[in-house]
Design a protein around this motif. Sequence first.
Motif, mmCIF file in Angstrom:
data_model
loop_
_atom_site.group_PDB
_atom_site.id
_atom_site.type_symbol
_atom_site.label_atom_id
_atom_site.label_comp_id
_atom_site.label_asym_id
_atom_site.label_seq_id
_atom_site.Cartn_x
_atom_site.Cartn_y
_atom_site.Cartn_z
ATOM 1 N N PRO A 140 0.829 -1.202 0.000
ATOM 2 C CA PRO A 140 0.000 0.000 0.000
ATOM 3 C C PRO A 140 0.867 1.256 0.000
ATOM 4 O O PRO A 140 1.956 1.264 0.568
ATOM 5 C CB PRO A 140 -0.800 -0.115 1.301
ATOM 6 N N PRO A 141 0.385 2.329 -0.614
ATOM 7 C CA PRO A 141 1.165 3.576 -0.627
ATOM 8 C C PRO A 141 1.245 4.174 0.781
ATOM 9 O O PRO A 141 0.434 3.844 1.651
ATOM 10 C CB PRO A 141 0.375 4.480 -1.574
ATOM 11 N N SER B 104 -1.473 7.742 -6.611
ATOM 12 C CA SER B 104 -1.820 6.448 -7.191
ATOM 13 C C SER B 104 -2.716 5.687 -6.222
ATOM 14 O O SER B 104 -2.575 5.825 -5.006
ATOM 15 C CB SER B 104 -0.546 5.637 -7.437
ATOM 16 N N VAL B 105 -3.630 4.887 -6.766
ATOM 17 C CA VAL B 105 -4.449 3.998 -5.930
ATOM 18 C C VAL B 105 -3.916 2.562 -5.997
ATOM 19 O O VAL B 105 -4.540 1.651 -5.453
ATOM 20 C CB VAL B 105 -5.947 4.046 -6.322
ATOM 21 N N ARG C 28 -9.660 12.956 0.086
ATOM 22 C CA ARG C 28 -9.691 11.500 -0.086
ATOM 23 C C ARG C 28 -9.951 11.225 -1.565
ATOM 24 O O ARG C 28 -10.925 11.716 -2.134
ATOM 25 C CB ARG C 28 -10.831 10.946 0.757
ATOM 26 N N VAL C 29 -9.075 10.449 -2.197
ATOM 27 C CA VAL C 29 -9.202 10.115 -3.618
ATOM 28 C C VAL C 29 -9.297 8.599 -3.734
ATOM 29 O O VAL C 29 -8.540 7.869 -3.087
ATOM 30 C CB VAL C 29 -7.981 10.626 -4.427
ATOM 31 N N TYR C 30 -10.214 8.129 -4.579
ATOM 32 C CA TYR C 30 -10.350 6.680 -4.793
ATOM 33 C C TYR C 30 -10.989 6.433 -6.147
ATOM 34 O O TYR C 30 -11.599 7.319 -6.738
ATOM 35 C CB TYR C 30 -11.178 6.027 -3.677
ATOM 36 N N SER C 31 -10.845 5.201 -6.644
ATOM 37 C CA SER C 31 -11.497 4.854 -7.903
ATOM 38 C C SER C 31 -12.970 4.587 -7.620
ATOM 39 O O SER C 31 -13.331 4.064 -6.566
ATOM 40 C CB SER C 31 -10.839 3.637 -8.553
ATOM 41 N N GLN D 260 -6.986 -1.894 -8.994
ATOM 42 C CA GLN D 260 -6.866 -0.779 -9.936
ATOM 43 C C GLN D 260 -5.418 -0.273 -10.002
ATOM 44 O O GLN D 260 -4.699 -0.290 -9.003
ATOM 45 C CB GLN D 260 -7.803 0.363 -9.530
ATOM 46 N N THR D 261 -5.008 0.177 -11.181
ATOM 47 C CA THR D 261 -3.634 0.641 -11.410
ATOM 48 C C THR D 261 -3.603 2.132 -11.772
ATOM 49 O O THR D 261 -2.703 2.585 -12.470
ATOM 50 C CB THR D 261 -2.977 -0.168 -12.535
ATOM 51 N N THR D 262 -4.560 2.879 -11.294
ATOM 52 C CA THR D 262 -4.712 4.275 -11.687
ATOM 53 C C THR D 262 -3.680 5.179 -11.008
ATOM 54 O O THR D 262 -3.458 5.088 -9.802
ATOM 55 C CB THR D 262 -6.126 4.756 -11.358
#
Length: 170
Positions: free
Chosen positions: A21-22, A48-49, A134-137, A144-146
């Motif tokens: 995890p990042p 990145s997610v 908060r950022v998420y797909s 996910q590889t975004t």
Amino acid sequence: TNDDTPICNVVSPSQVVLACPPSNDECDGAIALTVNPDASCANTTPGSVIAATASNVDEASCAGTEDDDVWFSFVAESTAQKISLINVAGSTTDLFHSLWTGDCSGLSLVSGSCSDADSSTPSGLAVGQTYYVRVYSYTGIVGQTTTFDICIGTPPPPPANDDCSGAIEI
């Protein structure tokens, strides 16, 4: 790698960890963002997610599936700040973001800050206060590889004649 995360300290040969995890996988690891003096996004921060996991923050607060959220923070320099996600690429380009106030042990969603668009301009902010993005797909599909860049911009102030009391005589 993120050696402080238990999943990255796998010692069993039967387990394979494809990515850790990042560092900003949880609110307390939020990456501090530079606030741009205008809305140009001259200063951006990569995000990145990839391998992100769900945070222990209200999972029903906004639409989408908050199972791969990452966190950023900034100190408001204006009562309105523009949040922009740019250069979005990867397995999905449908990202969601929301704005939070408080501290990581007790966050509150800023009213009306849930955004499926890649930019939003929340207002009513307190200058000098720290906010969390908060950022998420949007999708609930795991893995996910975004990747993306995020920036915080400052919209220009309204013109002097924005209200009737400031009308310009013609």
